[in-house]
Design a protein around this motif. Structure first.
Motif, mmCIF file in Angstrom:
data_model
loop_
_atom_site.group_PDB
_atom_site.id
_atom_site.type_symbol
_atom_site.label_atom_id
_atom_site.label_comp_id
_atom_site.label_asym_id
_atom_site.label_seq_id
_atom_site.Cartn_x
_atom_site.Cartn_y
_atom_site.Cartn_z
ATOM 1 N N SER A 30 0.823 -1.205 0.000
ATOM 2 C CA SER A 30 0.000 0.000 0.000
ATOM 3 C C SER A 30 0.860 1.259 0.000
ATOM 4 O O SER A 30 0.580 2.219 -0.729
ATOM 5 C CB SER A 30 -0.932 0.008 1.216
ATOM 6 O OG SER A 30 -1.817 -1.089 1.167
ATOM 7 N N THR A 129 -4.058 -3.353 -7.331
ATOM 8 C CA THR A 129 -3.796 -3.225 -5.896
ATOM 9 C C THR A 129 -3.470 -4.559 -5.240
ATOM 10 O O THR A 129 -2.972 -4.583 -4.115
ATOM 11 C CB THR A 129 -5.008 -2.609 -5.190
ATOM 12 O OG1 THR A 129 -6.123 -3.519 -5.268
ATOM 13 C CG2 THR A 129 -5.397 -1.289 -5.835
ATOM 14 N N TRP A 146 -7.142 -1.522 -1.143
ATOM 15 C CA TRP A 146 -7.929 -0.864 -2.182
ATOM 16 C C TRP A 146 -8.243 0.583 -1.814
ATOM 17 O O TRP A 146 -8.141 1.485 -2.653
ATOM 18 C CB TRP A 146 -9.223 -1.650 -2.416
ATOM 19 C CG TRP A 146 -10.104 -1.066 -3.483
ATOM 20 C CD1 TRP A 146 -9.958 -1.197 -4.839
ATOM 21 C CD2 TRP A 146 -11.256 -0.260 -3.280
ATOM 22 N NE1 TRP A 146 -10.949 -0.517 -5.491
ATOM 23 C CE2 TRP A 146 -11.765 0.065 -4.560
ATOM 24 C CE3 TRP A 146 -11.917 0.213 -2.155
ATOM 25 C CZ2 TRP A 146 -12.910 0.845 -4.732
ATOM 26 C CZ3 TRP A 146 -13.056 0.995 -2.318
ATOM 27 C CH2 TRP A 146 -13.536 1.304 -3.594
ATOM 28 N N VAL A 149 -5.085 2.853 -2.144
ATOM 29 C CA VAL A 149 -4.755 3.150 -3.538
ATOM 30 C C VAL A 149 -5.800 4.084 -4.149
ATOM 31 O O VAL A 149 -5.455 5.013 -4.894
ATOM 32 C CB VAL A 149 -4.639 1.849 -4.346
ATOM 33 C CG1 VAL A 149 -4.458 2.148 -5.829
ATOM 34 C CG2 VAL A 149 -3.487 1.011 -3.824
#
Length: 324
Positions: A30, A129, A146, A149
């Motif tokens: 991430s 992702t 998710w 991102v």
């Protein structure tokens, strides 16, 4: 030109445990993706469209919208078998006129199809992702990866097309998703979701009711055109709209227009009589209007037969002579 961002780490000699995968997804991946997207966002920061409230939409897709274009800060949802085509049609003009777009976890994206639809590939950045991998292995970390991102994508891009992970769709309005929705409004990005949006509430929903293909007859030929029947609704559109779109690819590029309205051909009197009689027979057991339909059938049969009136006069005269 499509810019692909791959965050996956090299394989280890020993198989990592589920906790290691989840931890690596939440932290290292991430952070790396956020850093890459932040750098890309600075490079593609909008200039000409920064002060505009809406982004342009090409005809006939503008018929689906309540406003003159795509309003910044809103979430749109395209559903059904033609969801990708609808998304391409909605964002095509905005990208062609200078906007930048990000595709987040769109595994069905095809560069050739997008190019034929008029999407400028040089203004598209594709990002994975790893949410799908996290769901299939450990089942955790998909939401955090998710959302992180997506938060970085809406900071630097005008349009973001994405698919929402199953873990986010099944969640009941988690705080992280609400923060993401607020961030979309603050940054003025436009998010287009392919499929169900789940806890990320959609302002407009475009559903594909059905599609009709043409070009293949009796097992031969090529698919040349497609009619997409779309129903537009949502909280920003109280009264739903039904629009039929024609996508014609005979020229090698997808040319979109409104589908022609179906024409109703002329029906002969005999055919109409048969139809009305059939309706009367079918409804005789369940509707009191059967007698009225039968009378209509008799009157229509009399009007469609030009000799019926003469035969009726002759029979009346014969009856009088016999009676005399």
């Amino acid at each position: 030109m499509e810019l692909a961002v791959d965050h996956r780490t090299p394989l280890l000699s020993a198989a990592p445990s589920r906790s290691d995968v989840a931890r690596r997804t939440r932290s290292g991946q991430s952070e790396a993706l956020q850093q890459v997207l932040a750098e890309l966002g600075e490079r593609v920061k909008p200039i000409t469209l920064a002060r505009e409230r809406t982004l342009p939409v090409a005809a006939p897709f503008d018929r689906l919208l309540p406003d003159e274009g795509l309003v910044r800060g809103r979430v749109l949802s395209c559903r059904g078998v033609a969801d990708t085509s609808l998304a391409f049609g909605l964002i095509r003009d905005a990208l062609a006129q200078g906007a930048w777009g990000a595709l987040v976890d769109v595994s069905t994206f095809g560069a050739d199809a997008a190019s034929e639809f008029g999407i400028p590939l040089e203004r598209i950045v594709r990002v994975e992702t790893g949410a799908a991998e996290a769901e299939s292995t450990a089942g955790v970390g998909a939401v955090a990866s998710w959302i992180d991102v997506m938060g970085a994508a809406v900071d630097g891009f005008d349009v973001v097309v994405t698919t929402v992970p199953a873990e986010v769709r099944s969640a009941r309005s988690p705080a992280a998703v609400r923060k993401l929705a607020t961030r979309v409004q603050q940054k003025g990005a436009i998010v287009v979701v392919l499929g169900e949006s789940g806890a990320l509430t959609s302002d407009l929903v475009f559903s594909t009711e059905r599609t009709e293909w043409s070009g293949v007859t009796e097992g031969a030929g090529h698919l040349r055109s497609r009619i997409i029947h779309v129903v537009a609704g949502g909280r920003r559109l109280p009264v739903s709209r039904n629009v039929s779109l024609l996508v014609d690819a005979t020229s090698g590029r997808a040319v979109c227009s409104l589908a022609p309205a179906p024409t109703i051909g002329s029906v002969s009197g005999t055919r109409a009589t048969v139809d009305i009689v059939d309706m009367a027979e079918e409804s005789s057991e369940r509707a009191p209007q059967a007698e009225l339909l039968a009378e209509m059938a008799d009157s229509l049969a009399a009007t469609t037969d030009p000799d019926a009136g003469l035969r009726g006069l002759d029979s009346d005269a014969s009856d009088r002579r016999l009676a005399g």
